[in-house]
Write a protein that holds these residues in place. Structure first.
Motif, PDB file in Angstrom:
ATOM      1  N   GLY A 292      40.684  38.091  49.268  1.00  0.00           N
ATOM      2  CA  GLY A 292      39.689  38.709  50.152  1.00  0.00           C
ATOM      3  C   GLY A 292      40.384  39.443  51.291  1.00  0.00           C
TER       4      GLY A 292
ATOM      5  N   TRP B 114      38.690  31.165  56.044  1.00  0.00           N
ATOM      6  CA  TRP B 114      38.144  30.325  54.975  1.00  0.00           C
ATOM      7  C   TRP B 114      38.358  28.877  55.410  1.00  0.00           C
ATOM      8  CZ3 TRP B 114      36.854  31.969  49.676  1.00  0.00           C
ATOM      9  CH2 TRP B 114      36.558  30.904  48.813  1.00  0.00           C
TER      10      TRP B 114
ATOM     11  N   ASP C 182      33.745  35.083  45.112  1.00  0.00           N
ATOM     12  CA  ASP C 182      35.089  35.143  45.701  1.00  0.00           C
ATOM     13  C   ASP C 182      36.130  34.497  44.781  1.00  0.00           C
ATOM     14  OD1 ASP C 182      33.863  36.260  47.835  1.00  0.00           O
ATOM     15  OD2 ASP C 182      34.212  34.598  49.227  1.00  0.00           O
TER      16      ASP C 182
END
Lengths: 509, 509
Positions: B173, B275, B329
């Motif tokens: 990401g 994250w 993701d």
């Protein structure tokens, strides 16, 4: 049985509970294997969400007898499974099971020890190092992959894990010399026939996806790599200032069973100091027969070798053998040494001596199962002679099938059969090679109809624009008779499909 | 039985062969669990190379009856195992086994299907998505981790695999926004109590080892992270032009069972778009009891959560639940789409709809086992009520032990007990805190003597320079009685050790 009364302490390892629950499963499995040939090979009911709808949204509050659970397996689960252990499963690659494999796994799961460091179960760690040595000897691997030769092996779950570990080892070796920023310049090489697991693995360890080179193969080399093609790709990258890191050589590719010439490309890779990995996931099993060991010629040029006993070596899921020539490279990339593992015995265990292997440093995870006892039970139960017989009967059956295909003018063999995988198709009807759209259409219909019959399951591949049907022989209970029956089935369905297509073409004229 | 005649075709899945080989193992396991309490818990014979010397250098040429193999297991293997399923195993963390876990694994291994894509065994893939939803509900996880809430779960083999997958998803990401060269600027945060698996995972996915931040904890916060400490570390890195990527919050750390305040540090991490992974490998099982669910407060701030049923949830090795809030993701980082997987059904299967999950894109490997049926059998067999009773009896036993330690002036509890792990030691004899060398020496001797007795196996940890003994209660057959007995044992051996040390000290004066 009935639900467990709350006021009664659970005894989850009571020998009577173990005997009761396990016996119910054994009876179920005996019934399953008696009937497995009666199920449609591929799951008959392919409606997404069907099983989910059958099951409650939440776990039950109270326990239930095993018999109730198994009734639900029969009713709700079995019809939605593809039966990988059916003798008529010819799809993908075989994923073997056997009575000894199940027994070995039961031992592993039943003892449930965790040999993550040698000291955490010395006999389990040592049995593993013995068993991977046995396997290396059986396959005629060079001495450098044996513990006694300075190398050594480990049992992992899959080729992808083995690839990630070896890529990380190769990467850290290079970054140690070049600095971490160089990670963006590292290049990994494979062919257009190499398993996708290498691309996934390279990306996982941080190699830029744009630095994964897919080298084109062709019919001329039997879809294997050539030294010239590798050299051209590497020279181009070196010219661009990139760093050749890792080359994958495959013996028995997934699509066509092709073989990369290990010695030829290994020498090329060596010139650039690349790590060479030899992937023999499927075909490695064949190397237990001396007549197939030539395919591993040049293995001494490899830095690591892997093969999956869970494919064609009577080993229930999961088991992948990975051998490395220099364990130190692997351990450098994968070791950790936290305080809670510096425990009694770990220090005195003599880590570093070949006898006391801390296998957590040879793999991705810290935790690990006692897979060694499964493979050991299989080798003991069937012996090398039994395993060779197992391999040879499938090779013979595949050869029989290939000859039938070659002898039937409606069909053609698309790539040379090397092991037990036959790649074929209905030949172009015009006799020309350039009507692939039409030929592909016919072959797609043929495969779909065969699979819909439930009497066999095969999968396809596409090479040079040709839709190819793969017959992967190798199921543990697949015998010549089943291959003969699938040939009958193919001929019958081919006749229907060809007739239907001819009719359509006539109507279109 | 006897060795397999070469001229007889092997029938490795013959129902009689399955029944015969499996029955031999069942009898062996029943005997093992009847006797397991009689074995020294830790392998008695710790000489590296002992087992290797007992075994031949090469695999046998001919097969052998299962009984012969099991005789060798009894004689050569069992004495070299550490008995993780002994009721007196209090080391590391428990690795549970149960009759239902063994039965479930036998089903999985017996059916031996491979649900790597939905179409390869639809019922197996769907059962997995149902079972991870069941687990999420049982633990009170936020709706965002359920398939119906837009998230979803997967069963993997270990926390390390889950960590690698989520790190790769977070990394890709960030690199998608910043370009691949930015990989050298990504930073991962954990505490000095976080499991080493995160450091290993971060390195595996290509984060520079120098960008792994180990944030110091202290007794003041019960060895949990604080928002302040996280903020300070992140601000420093941002100031240096680095990119905060990933934060690990642990509920129930390996060394001390400490708890990071998920909400507090989750909010901090969110501010930087990091994250957040919530690791509840061991203590997650306790959340099946409402009284422990508060420890997961703030879980809705996490991007992923993992826990290991194979630790304290009666699930034989291996099984790790990973839930993610945004499957996309994960799939972006882990998917591959080669031609040989574009098979019949895979296209029509409706990949992308929540009902048809291709789990190969949710994990490292392509291949996978049918772990779901194991966990499903366990939940059905024992029910939520049974699992709560299992957890509570261990928590009660640990509490009992903690009280005894606290009430005995020779001992002290070193860190607060939250679940079923008690961290204690013989207290400094001078009454001062600064004579750690002496105190550590005494405690090392105490632990070594307890383990050498064979009547219990515990491991240690070091915190703030203190050598701490860990009693991890949680073995499937561990009951209060065993904890009482280990307390008796500890008291007796402590008296000897203290006497010996006093004598040495007197002699040294």
């Amino acid at each position: 049985m009935g639900s467990l009364p709350l006021d009664l302490p659970m005894k989850p390892l009571d020998p009577h509970a173990i005997a009761g629950d396990s016996q119910a499963i054994l009876d179920f499995l005996a019934e399953y294997y008696r009937d497995v040939d009666k199920f449609p090979v591929r799951a008959a009911d392919m409606e997404p969400g069907r099983v989910r709808k059958l099951l409650p949204e939440a776990a039950p509050e109270h326990g239930e007898p095993m018999e109730h659970i198994l009734e639900d397996v029969r009713r709700d689960i079995l019809p939605g499974l593809t039966h990988w252990q059916s003798p008529r499963f010819f799809a993908f690659f075989p994923m073997n099971a056997s009575s000894a494999g199940l027994a070995g796994e039961m031992l592993s799961v039943g003892l449930n020890v965790v040999p993550f460091v040698w000291a955490a179960s010395p006999a389990a760690a040592e049995l593993e190092s013995v068993v991977v040595d046995w396997m290396a000897r059986l396959f005629g691997l060079p001495r450098r992959f044996l513990f006694s030769g300075g190398g050594g092996g480990v049992l992992q779950g899959s080729t992808c894990e083995a690839v990630v570990c070896t890529l990380a080892a190769a990467r850290d070796g290079a970054l140690g010399r070049l600095g971490h920023e160089a990670i963006a310049r590292l290049v990994v090489y494979a062919s257009d026939q190499t398993h996708a697991t290498f691309q996934k693995g390279a990306r996982l360890v941080g190699i830029p996806p744009s630095n994964f080179r897919v080298i084109k193969t062709s019919a001329a080399s039997g879809y294997g790599l050539t030294a010239e093609a590798v050299r051209a790709a590497v020279d181009r990258d070196v010219g661009l200032g990139l760093v050749p890191l890792y080359l994958c050589a495959t013996v028995g590719t997934t699509g066509l069973g092709a073989v990369d010439p290990v010695r030829e490309i290994g020498e090329e890779a060596r010139r650039h100091g690349m790590w060479v990995h030899l992937d023999a996931a499927y075909a490695g099993s064949a190397a237990i027969c001396p007549e197939f060991q030539d395919y591993l010629d040049g293995a001494e040029l490899a830095d690591s070798v892997s093969m999956n006993p869970h494919k064609w070596f009577l080993t229930n899921m999961d088991c992948c053998c990975l051998w490395v020539a220099r364990p130190r490279d692997l351990i450098s990339a994968l070791s950790t040494d936290p305080e809670y593992l510096k425990n009694v015995g770990a220090e005195d265990g003599g880590a570093g001596t070949p006898a006391a292997v801390d296998y957590k440093d040879w793999q991705i995870s810290m935790t690990r199962r006692f897979r060694a006892i499964k493979l050991w039970v299989i080798l003991r139960r069937y012996g090398a002679a039994g395993m060779r017989a197992h391999i040879r009967r499938h090779v013979a059956a595949a050869k029989w099938f290939e000859q039938r295909v070659a002898a039937d003018e409606r069909f053609e063999v698309v790539a040379p059969r090397r092991f037990s995988l036959v790649c074929f198709r209905l030949a172009p009807r015009s006799g020309r090679d350039d009507d692939d759209d039409d030929t592909n259409h016919v072959n797609r219909d043929l495969l779909a109809a065969v699979n819909a019959s439930g009497r066999a399951f095969m999968t396809h591949f596409v090479v040079d624009g040709k839709f190819v049907i793969r017959l992967a022989v190798g199921g543990a209970s697949t015998e010549l008779q089943h291959v003969m029956e699938v040939w009958d089935l193919l001929q019958a369905i081919a006749a229907e499909v060809l007739h239907r297509h001819s009719t359509i073409q006539r109507n279109e004229l």
